[in-house]
Design a protein around this motif. Structure first.
Motif, PDB file in Angstrom:
ATOM      1  N   ASP A  70      -8.870   1.830   0.638  1.00 30.65           N
ATOM      2  CA  ASP A  70      -9.231   0.824   1.636  1.00 30.65           C
ATOM      3  C   ASP A  70      -8.039   0.473   2.519  1.00 30.65           C
ATOM      4  O   ASP A  70      -8.177   0.308   3.722  1.00 30.65           O
ATOM      5  CB  ASP A  70      -9.747  -0.450   0.956  1.00 30.65           C
ATOM      6  CG  ASP A  70     -11.120  -0.217   0.336  1.00 30.65           C
ATOM      7  OD1 ASP A  70     -11.748   0.806   0.686  1.00 30.65           O
ATOM      8  OD2 ASP A  70     -11.528  -1.035  -0.501  1.00 30.65           O
ATOM      9  N   GLY A  71      -6.888   0.374   1.871  1.00 32.75           N
ATOM     10  CA  GLY A  71      -5.671   0.029   2.607  1.00 32.75           C
ATOM     11  C   GLY A  71      -5.371   1.053   3.685  1.00 32.75           C
ATOM     12  O   GLY A  71      -5.048   0.706   4.819  1.00 32.75           O
ATOM     13  N   GLN A 105      -0.472  11.731  11.736  1.00 31.53           N
ATOM     14  CA  GLN A 105       0.353  10.638  11.222  1.00 31.53           C
ATOM     15  C   GLN A 105       0.643  10.840   9.739  1.00 31.53           C
ATOM     16  O   GLN A 105      -0.230  11.169   8.956  1.00 31.53           O
ATOM     17  CB  GLN A 105      -0.357   9.310  11.422  1.00 31.53           C
ATOM     18  CG  GLN A 105      -0.602   8.973  12.877  1.00 31.53           C
ATOM     19  CD  GLN A 105      -1.015   7.526  13.042  1.00 31.53           C
ATOM     20  OE1 GLN A 105      -0.209   6.619  12.978  1.00 31.53           O
ATOM     21  NE2 GLN A 105      -2.298   7.320  13.229  1.00 31.53           N
ATOM     22  N   LEU A 106       1.880  10.591   9.404  1.00 29.49           N
ATOM     23  CA  LEU A 106       2.302  10.747   8.031  1.00 29.49           C
ATOM     24  C   LEU A 106       2.000   9.469   7.247  1.00 29.49           C
ATOM     25  O   LEU A 106       2.313   8.369   7.677  1.00 29.49           O
ATOM     26  CB  LEU A 106       3.803  11.043   7.999  1.00 29.49           C
ATOM     27  CG  LEU A 106       4.411  11.348   6.642  1.00 29.49           C
ATOM     28  CD1 LEU A 106       3.844  12.636   6.092  1.00 29.49           C
ATOM     29  CD2 LEU A 106       5.921  11.448   6.760  1.00 29.49           C
ATOM     30  N   ILE A 107       1.395   9.649   6.069  1.00 35.80           N
ATOM     31  CA  ILE A 107       1.117   8.489   5.226  1.00 35.80           C
ATOM     32  C   ILE A 107       2.006   8.489   4.002  1.00 35.80           C
ATOM     33  O   ILE A 107       2.514   7.464   3.581  1.00 35.80           O
ATOM     34  CB  ILE A 107      -0.366   8.480   4.814  1.00 35.80           C
ATOM     35  CG1 ILE A 107      -1.235   8.303   6.054  1.00 35.80           C
ATOM     36  CG2 ILE A 107      -0.634   7.371   3.809  1.00 35.80           C
ATOM     37  CD1 ILE A 107      -2.695   8.370   5.775  1.00 35.80           C
ATOM     38  N   GLY A 108       2.183   9.640   3.430  1.00 37.55           N
ATOM     39  CA  GLY A 108       3.036   9.711   2.250  1.00 37.55           C
ATOM     40  C   GLY A 108       3.592  11.109   2.102  1.00 37.55           C
ATOM     41  O   GLY A 108       3.070  12.069   2.660  1.00 37.55           O
ATOM     42  N   LEU A 109       4.686  11.207   1.354  1.00 38.28           N
ATOM     43  CA  LEU A 109       5.383  12.479   1.242  1.00 38.28           C
ATOM     44  C   LEU A 109       6.078  12.556  -0.110  1.00 38.28           C
ATOM     45  O   LEU A 109       6.617  11.560  -0.594  1.00 38.28           O
ATOM     46  CB  LEU A 109       6.412  12.563   2.380  1.00 38.28           C
ATOM     47  CG  LEU A 109       7.249  13.815   2.516  1.00 38.28           C
ATOM     48  CD1 LEU A 109       6.396  14.953   3.053  1.00 38.28           C
ATOM     49  CD2 LEU A 109       8.419  13.571   3.454  1.00 38.28           C
ATOM     50  N   GLY A 162      -5.377   8.396  -8.385  1.00 33.06           N
ATOM     51  CA  GLY A 162      -4.321   7.404  -8.236  1.00 33.06           C
ATOM     52  C   GLY A 162      -4.533   6.520  -7.021  1.00 33.06           C
ATOM     53  O   GLY A 162      -4.326   5.301  -7.069  1.00 33.06           O
ATOM     54  N   LEU A 163      -4.930   7.130  -5.936  1.00 31.25           N
ATOM     55  CA  LEU A 163      -5.162   6.366  -4.713  1.00 31.25           C
ATOM     56  C   LEU A 163      -6.302   5.377  -4.919  1.00 31.25           C
ATOM     57  O   LEU A 163      -6.240   4.228  -4.480  1.00 31.25           O
ATOM     58  CB  LEU A 163      -5.506   7.304  -3.541  1.00 31.25           C
ATOM     59  CG  LEU A 163      -4.385   8.173  -2.977  1.00 31.25           C
ATOM     60  CD1 LEU A 163      -4.915   9.103  -1.894  1.00 31.25           C
ATOM     61  CD2 LEU A 163      -3.251   7.322  -2.422  1.00 31.25           C
ATOM     62  N   GLU A 164      -7.350   5.836  -5.617  1.00 28.05           N
ATOM     63  CA  GLU A 164      -8.498   4.960  -5.839  1.00 28.05           C
ATOM     64  C   GLU A 164      -8.118   3.818  -6.770  1.00 28.05           C
ATOM     65  O   GLU A 164      -8.429   2.658  -6.512  1.00 28.05           O
ATOM     66  CB  GLU A 164      -9.669   5.759  -6.414  1.00 28.05           C
ATOM     67  CG  GLU A 164     -10.466   6.427  -5.305  1.00 28.05           C
ATOM     68  CD  GLU A 164     -11.356   7.552  -5.804  1.00 28.05           C
ATOM     69  OE1 GLU A 164     -11.430   7.764  -7.038  1.00 28.05           O
ATOM     70  OE2 GLU A 164     -11.969   8.225  -4.954  1.00 28.05           O
ATOM     71  N   GLU A 165      -7.428   4.154  -7.863  1.00 30.72           N
ATOM     72  CA  GLU A 165      -7.055   3.120  -8.820  1.00 30.72           C
ATOM     73  C   GLU A 165      -6.101   2.109  -8.210  1.00 30.72           C
ATOM     74  O   GLU A 165      -6.154   0.933  -8.521  1.00 30.72           O
ATOM     75  CB  GLU A 165      -6.444   3.766 -10.069  1.00 30.72           C
ATOM     76  CG  GLU A 165      -7.505   4.379 -10.961  1.00 30.72           C
ATOM     77  CD  GLU A 165      -6.907   5.236 -12.076  1.00 30.72           C
ATOM     78  OE1 GLU A 165      -7.692   5.852 -12.804  1.00 30.72           O
ATOM     79  OE2 GLU A 165      -5.656   5.286 -12.191  1.00 30.72           O
ATOM     80  N   GLY A 166      -5.212   2.615  -7.363  1.00 31.60           N
ATOM     81  CA  GLY A 166      -4.263   1.712  -6.735  1.00 31.60           C
ATOM     82  C   GLY A 166      -4.884   0.919  -5.583  1.00 31.60           C
ATOM     83  O   GLY A 166      -4.200   0.136  -4.938  1.00 31.60           O
ATOM     84  N   VAL A 168       0.844  -1.200   0.000  1.00 31.13           N
ATOM     85  CA  VAL A 168       0.000   0.000   0.000  1.00 31.13           C
ATOM     86  C   VAL A 168       0.876   1.246   0.000  1.00 31.13           C
ATOM     87  O   VAL A 168       0.627   2.209  -0.719  1.00 31.13           O
ATOM     88  CB  VAL A 168      -0.945   0.009   1.222  1.00 31.13           C
ATOM     89  CG1 VAL A 168      -1.822   1.253   1.208  1.00 31.13           C
ATOM     90  CG2 VAL A 168      -1.795  -1.240   1.251  1.00 31.13           C
ATOM     91  N   ARG A 169       1.924   1.193   0.793  1.00 36.69           N
ATOM     92  CA  ARG A 169       2.814   2.343   0.891  1.00 36.69           C
ATOM     93  C   ARG A 169       3.394   2.706  -0.480  1.00 36.69           C
ATOM     94  O   ARG A 169       3.490   3.872  -0.847  1.00 36.69           O
ATOM     95  CB  ARG A 169       3.958   2.020   1.863  1.00 36.69           C
ATOM     96  CG  ARG A 169       4.498   3.232   2.571  1.00 36.69           C
ATOM     97  CD  ARG A 169       5.630   2.859   3.494  1.00 36.69           C
ATOM     98  NE  ARG A 169       5.200   2.291   4.765  1.00 36.69           N
ATOM     99  CZ  ARG A 169       4.538   2.969   5.702  1.00 36.69           C
ATOM    100  NH1 ARG A 169       4.206   4.207   5.497  1.00 36.69           N
ATOM    101  NH2 ARG A 169       4.209   2.392   6.826  1.00 36.69           N
ATOM    102  N   GLN A 170       3.739   1.669  -1.217  1.00 38.33           N
ATOM    103  CA  GLN A 170       4.326   1.905  -2.526  1.00 38.33           C
ATOM    104  C   GLN A 170       3.292   2.513  -3.478  1.00 38.33           C
ATOM    105  O   GLN A 170       3.590   3.431  -4.237  1.00 38.33           O
ATOM    106  CB  GLN A 170       4.827   0.576  -3.082  1.00 38.33           C
ATOM    107  CG  GLN A 170       5.853   0.739  -4.161  1.00 38.33           C
ATOM    108  CD  GLN A 170       6.613  -0.552  -4.383  1.00 38.33           C
ATOM    109  OE1 GLN A 170       6.580  -1.447  -3.535  1.00 38.33           O
ATOM    110  NE2 GLN A 170       7.279  -0.654  -5.511  1.00 38.33           N
TER     111      GLN A 170
END
Ligand code: GTP
Ligand code: MG
Lengths: 560, 249
Positions: free
Chosen positions: A411-412, A317-321, A403-407, A291-293
């Motif tokens: 949910d993750g 909380q950091l999720i992505g940067l 992008g988040l939805e397609e990936g 998911v992180r990737q």
């Protein structure tokens, strides 16, 4: 004319914390606390009698080693301990110190922050309730002449009772005290008297003061003042701040800061509710590496003009940067961004666009932050160098969401946030009650969801304060320890550094150091095994042709 | 006037007559299934200005989501929201910049009003000083904004009129007439008059002209204000697909 403080009634209290500071002593004999019944009477507060003698402002400076033992403290009667002399003023310190206990020996105390301009105009003043173990004190003692002693006394009263009626008349005295510390070096601008620690800090045209009976160290209070100062720069930039006071020394900065008190308040509260500040690092949401990737890919779908930093946050909380090649995002800056978002629910309606200054990135100029919630707790923040790039950022956000939805990340992320609580059980070390693992190179930390008793606010704050002590001991400028072991009536805490990891672990109060050491080693092995899950190891870099994921740090110099 | 509940309360006068207590946004929202939805919406850029805490965000939230929050927190910078409405046979898409009233954000305002077609300048009827601030905003708009900008002066918190009114409606109304502004008193809390304000604005904007100039110039708004450094609300040729926050349309 230094004069020893012979009439200081007792050597200031020893702290079991300080006796546990050196790993050797702690390792050999169990700290006195462990053997004490947990219902023993609360200790009287550490006492210091200030002597006001000569004409000189400072007549004595004594750094008292933490020498006295706990038994002494217990024997000392409350009546004896309760009255201290401060200047010629007799004052009763017992009240307020011994009430409102939330555990054996723990009391509620207050800490107070003041910010004023160099011209003595008040800017900010806030009192924060704080839970503290009274045996923790600091032992540098100053005796001041009458005028200054009274000022400090008043500051303490404000600190204790939140009574600000006297505040404005005090500003001039604070100025005088600060200028008395002739040295330009902030590190000497502090003193402890009557159980209170006073820390003065001069930052450009601003004076910042912390008055605290919480037992936090000078270094910690200074760090907090520094965060508060950064918060002001975040709002104004250093350029604007300097210009204002260059043109009008007497300017009342509250005009410009009105409406931002909530930022400062939120920050002052956060110091004792989240460990990120004293750890100097960011909490990272634990997620499967897959998911992180995907999140990293979604965040780096393009290279919109002006984008400096992009981040995906869930609360603090950091999720992505994503970040530019030449720059790294300092955790302190990220804290300020997260603090802004946490401060106002206003961000939840619509898309927001606001100037922000990230002082560690550039304290002289504004970036423009695009803030938009894309889920109940999920927030996209895009910082741009171009004030007219709102719609560019808005479009980029839309692409990120796509992008988040397609990936399949939504949910993750949701699961990581809510679905599967990250429980201490996973680590497989039954003796552990709670832990923090910090990755030093990544300046990130992780912790499990607090389990009882740490679901209670007071217990949680107490634990944090022990962690804070531990962190300070590990990083002390003088005599840092490699292992810190504390045992108290409610829990034992072991902290140590293993390779690039900094580990803090809480156990039951009766745990032996050997068992704790074994547990923390197991914890370190687990953390290394799960590193991909726990930390954001690679941060996509903006502007690189190939949007490959490079193993670069969140902060620190970029490797060549 | 075809939209059902848009009984145009005389926006030129303070209407203390209780209109529909809580006009539902949906009554004026474009219905996606209606034939009119096939029409291309006319974009109207609207900016809200006024002293801090007079209720700008609350008015927008009432207009866009038909909701009210008792302790709305101050806006940071500015918030962007959109709302589609039907007026006669046209669909109007309001693109709304809800600016922050705090003093430190004052210098950013030109970015938002520079090429707006409409401005809602808000004051709080329980705070006399907020009308002075509103007047200074009007002055600034008349000096620096698009000369054809439609300005509405809105006295908010009408629900508090009985207990703590500090600005007489006549005073504000007289000023508005003199300065050539639309005027209304409204309450974001009860919803009184909120829809009407936006309806009156929509009616006063030369929509046909806007549509025509759009067709020709594409990227440049009817204002023709082409100063560099403005927020280009038309950036991105037509297809701005950004999901617009909570606009509900
Ligand atoms: N009684 C009453 N209160 C209102 C009304 N509108 C807003 N308020 C309250 O007034 C306060 C300020 O409202 P906001 O909408 O945040 O004001 P604002 O003008 O957007 O303020 P800034 O964003 O700081 O410029 C909030 O506590 C609202 O709940 C109203 O019509 N009646
Ligand atoms: Mg607002």
């Amino acid at each position: 004319m230094p004069k020893p403080l012979s009439d200081s009634q007792q050597p200031p209290t020893s702290s079991r914390a300080s006796s546990a500071r050196s790993s050797q002593s702690a390792g050999q004999s169990p700290p006195p606390d462990a053997s004490r019944p947990s219902d023993s009477p609360p200790e009287p507060p550490p006492q210091t009698r200030l002597d006001v003698g000569g004409r000189a402002l400072v007549t004595a400076i004594t750094a008292t080693p933490a020498a006295a033992n706990t038994e002494n403290d217990v024997e000392r009667g409350p009546s004896q301990a309760a009255v201290g002399t401060f200047g010629d003023v007799d004052c009763d310190f017992s009240e307020g110190l011994n009430n409102a206990r939330t555990g054996p020996g723990w009391t509620n105390r207050r800490k107070h922050f003041f910010i004023l301009s160099c011209a003595g105009k008040p800017i900010y003043s806030r009192s924060v309730a704080f839970l503290v173990y009274p045996a923790w004190g600091h032992h540098m003692v100053l005796a001041l002449n009458r005028q200054y002693a009274d000022a400090l006394y008043d500051l303490r009263i404000i600190c204790r009772y939140g009574d600000e009626a006297k505040l404005s008349s005090l500003m001039g005295l604070i100025q005088a005290i600060i200028s008395f510390f002739a040295s330009d070096d902030d590190s000497v601008r502090s003193l402890t008297a009557g159980g209170h620690t006073f820390v003065f800090s001069v930052k450009g045209p601003l004076y910042l003061v912390a008055v605290s009976s919480t037992g936090e160290s000078v270094a910690q209070l200074r760090q907090q003042l520094s965060y508060l100062h950064s918060q002001i720069l975040f709002i104004l930039t250093s350029t604007q701040l300097t210009r204002i006071f260059d043109t009008r020394v007497n300017y009342d900065l509250r005009n410009l800061l009105s409406g931002t008190e909530m930022f400062l308040d939120q920050l002052a509260r956060s110091f004792q509710s989240t460990p990120g500040f004293f750890l100097g690092s960011v909490q990272c949401l634990r997620m499967p590496a897959r998911v992180r990737q995907k999140v990293a890919q979604a965040l780096s779908v393009g290279n919109p003009q002006g984008l400096a930093f992009g981040m995906l946050l869930a609360k603090d909380q950091l999720i992505g940067l994503i970040r530019p090649k030449r720059h790294s995002l300092h955790p302190a800056d990220l804290h300020l961004v997260a603090n802004m978002i946490a401060s106002s629910s206003g961000f939840r309606s619509g898309e927001a666009w606001t100037p922000v200054c990230l002082p560690m990135f550039n304290n002289k100029a504004f970036l423009h932050a695009y803030v938009c919630y894309v889920g109940p707790d999920l927030c996209v923040v895009l910082c741009s160098t171009d004030k007219d790039s709102f719609f560019g950022m808005s479009e980029y956000k839309a692409e990120i969401v796509k992008g988040l939805e397609e990936g399949g990340c939504v949910d993750g992320i949701d699961e990581a946030l809510h679905g599967v609580p990250y429980s201490i059980v996973e680590v497989g070390v039954p003796s552990l009650r709670h832990f923090i693992v910090k990755s030093t190179p990544l300046v990130q930390y992780t912790q499990p969801a607090p389990a009882p008793p740490y679901t209670r606010k007071d217990d949680w704050r107490r634990l944090l304060q022990i962690y804070q002590r531990a962190s300070e001991a590990l990083h002390a400028r003088i005599d840092p320890v490699s292992t810190y072991f504390y045992t108290g009536p409610a829990e034992a805490v072991l902290a140590c550094t293993v390779g690039t990891l900094e580990l803090y672990a809480a156990f039951g109060p009766l745990v032996s150091k050997t068992v704790a050491m074994d547990a923390i080693n197991a914890l370190a092995r687990w953390a290394r095994r799960c590193e991909d899950l726990l930390f954001l190891g690679s941060v996509p870099v903006l502007g690189s042709k190939q949007r490959s994921i490079t193993p670069e740090r969140l902060t620190g110099p970029t490797s060549p | 006037m075809s939209a059902p509940s848009q009984t145009p309360a005389a926006a030129g006068a303070a209407s203390n007559t209780p209109s529909s207590t809580a006009p539902s946004a949906s009554t004026t929202n474009a219905d996606a299934s209606s034939a009119a939805a096939a029409l291309k919406p006319i974009q109207v850029k609207l900016v809200l200005l006024g002293e801090a805490a007079v209720g700008k965000s609350s008015l927008v939230l009432r207009f866009v989501n038909n909701e009210f929050q008792e302790n709305k927190e101050p806006t940071i910078g500015a918030a962007f929201l959109t709302q589609k409405c039907k007026l006669d046979d046209k669909i109007i898409k309001f693109e709304i910049w809800d600016t922050a009233g705090q003093e430190r954000f004052h210098s950013l305002a030109p970015m938002y009003y520079r090429n707006a077609q409409a401005a809602v300048v808000v004051y709080d009827i329980t705070k006399a000083a907020s009308l002075d601030k509103a007047k200074s905003w009007v002055k600034e708009l008349q000096r620096q904004a698009n000369p054809n900008i439609v300005i509405a002066l809105v006295g908010n918190k009408l629900d508090l009129a009985a207990t703590s009114r500090a600005v007489p409606a006549e005073e504000a109304s007289a000023y508005a007439t003199e300065a050539g502004l639309l005027f209304a008193e409204a309450s974001a809390k009860t919803g009184d008059n909120v829809m009407d304000v936006f309806t009156e604005i929509a009616k006063k904007i030369p929509l046909e002209q806007l549509l025509a100039s759009r067709g020709r110039a594409g990227a440049s708004g009817a204002s023709g204000a082409g100063a560099a450094g403005r927020v280009d609300l038309n950036a991105g040729p037509g297809g701005r697909n950004a999901p617009q926050g909570q606009c509900g349309c």
